[in-house]
Design an enzyme around this catalytic site. Structure first.
Site, PDB file in Angstrom:
ATOM      1  N   TYR A 158       0.839  -1.201   0.000  1.00 31.94           N
ATOM      2  CA  TYR A 158       0.000   0.000   0.000  1.00 31.94           C
ATOM      3  C   TYR A 158       0.872   1.247   0.000  1.00 31.94           C
ATOM      4  O   TYR A 158       2.068   1.178   0.280  1.00 31.94           O
ATOM      5  CB  TYR A 158      -0.968  -0.009   1.185  1.00 31.94           C
ATOM      6  CG  TYR A 158      -0.348  -0.349   2.523  1.00 31.94           C
ATOM      7  CD1 TYR A 158       0.132   0.652   3.356  1.00 31.94           C
ATOM      8  CD2 TYR A 158      -0.246  -1.679   2.950  1.00 31.94           C
ATOM      9  CE1 TYR A 158       0.707   0.347   4.583  1.00 31.94           C
ATOM     10  CE2 TYR A 158       0.332  -1.990   4.186  1.00 31.94           C
ATOM     11  CZ  TYR A 158       0.797  -0.976   4.989  1.00 31.94           C
ATOM     12  OH  TYR A 158       1.370  -1.281   6.206  1.00 31.94           O
ATOM     13  N   GLU A 172       7.746  -0.445  13.826  1.00 28.09           N
ATOM     14  CA  GLU A 172       6.495  -0.868  14.461  1.00 28.09           C
ATOM     15  C   GLU A 172       6.882  -1.567  15.763  1.00 28.09           C
ATOM     16  O   GLU A 172       7.661  -2.522  15.736  1.00 28.09           O
ATOM     17  CB  GLU A 172       5.828  -1.862  13.503  1.00 28.09           C
ATOM     18  CG  GLU A 172       4.468  -2.322  13.853  1.00 28.09           C
ATOM     19  CD  GLU A 172       3.376  -1.384  13.360  1.00 28.09           C
ATOM     20  OE1 GLU A 172       2.600  -0.957  14.230  1.00 28.09           O
ATOM     21  OE2 GLU A 172       3.290  -1.092  12.162  1.00 28.09           O
TER      22      GLU A 172
END
Length: 307
Positions: A158, A172
């Site tokens: 994406y 993350e």
């Protein structure tokens, strides 16, 4: 030989309720001593201030999904979703995407509610520079584990906020609930940034990094929760899978359990590695977890052309 790195940005608050990046970036905006390195411009930046203010993931749409050329090229108007307008502003400040003038590296700081520990997100398996950097970060963090998640997939990749940089890096760290801060998680993310900046500093100084390999987990497919005829979640993550991110999941292993106690096992005929297990933000995206496969990535030796 590769060109030295000049311009780096550290993004926090791409999702306004993932507080570690928000806290660190706000701290570095007040006192950026720990992120400065000689010869580097390092810019901390709050990407979605309105969502940060409201402690929500986003206002109109997910900022971390709208950095495609179509959205970035839309005519600026008040009718555009807030995050699309914001994406255009960010692209103007740090891009333009795919241009020579764009920032060299963007670190985009995220938290997950999943038990993923320290995770580096890679978008391109052929990028020697980033594989070398990830190898350096992983080695520096040891014995604390740090996994590499490769999102290189024709239909699942994406358009991320960080993708406007020449070298996009997703960071993350979890598990941490949305809207909450944990000192251990903050400390881990802070160390990841420190080691990354040290690596860049060494690289710019002309240090040669020999060929290396790292283990990575590449996304294969996203798995939705079982649903009833109204589209509502009909089974939840099985206790055996909860908090087991990165651990091998074999065909026949329990994956979901219904409220009347029926177990739903993993289908297929090969072992997978679950990632983002039961991530709170992915309920709206109809993703209970993602299946990944394990592979080895190789990087050639690198050295900056500075010397």
């Amino acid at each position: 030989m590769e060109k030295p790195i000049k311009k780096i940005a550290i993004f926090g608050g791409t999702h306004g309720n993932e507080l570690t990046g928000v806290f660190l970036v706000k701290h570095w905006l007040r006192d950026g001593a720990e992120i400065q390195r000689t010869g580097l411009e390092v810019k901390p930046f709050i990407t979605n201030p309105r969502a940060v203010e409201k402690c929500m993931r986003y206002i109109d749409c997910d900022l971390n999904r709208v950095f495609d050329l179509e959205n970035l090229g839309k005519k600026m108007s008040e009718d555009l979703p807030y995050e699309v307008r914001r994406a255009q502003e960010i692209n103007h400040l740090f891009g333009p995407k795919d241009s020579k003038g764009s920032y060299d590296i963007i670190f985009d700081l995220h938290n997950t509610t999943s038990n993923m520990g320290c995770t580096l997100i890679l978008e391109d398996s052929k990028n020697d520079f980033l594989i070398q950097m990830f190898h350096y970060i992983k080695t520096s963090l040891a014995p604390l584990s740090c996994n590499v998640y490769l999102i290189e997939h024709p239909s699942l990749k994406y358009a991320t906020t960080r993708s406007i940089a020449k070298y996009p890096v997703g960071i993350e760290v979890g598990p941490q609930p949305q809207g909450v801060l944990r000192a251990d998680i903050l400390d881990q993310m802070r160390k990841m940034i420190k080691h990354a900046l040290d690596f860049i500093h060494h690289f710019n100084d002309g240090k040669e990094f020999p060929p290396c390999t790292i283990e990575a987990y590449k996304i294969m497919e996203k798995v939705d929760f079982p649903r009833n005829e109204n589209g509502e979640v009909a089974a939840i993550i099985h206790p055996n899978l909860q908090d087991q991110d990165w651990k091998p999941l074999h065909p026949g292993d329990p994956v979901f359990v219904t409220l009347d106690g029926k177990t739903i096992p993993l289908g297929g005929d090969h072992t997978v590695y679950p990632v983002f297990v039961n991530e709170a933000a992915y309920y709206e995206k109809k993703e209970a977890f993602a299946k990944a496969t394990k592979l080895t990535l190789n990087a050639k030796r690198i050295r900056s052309s500075f010397h």
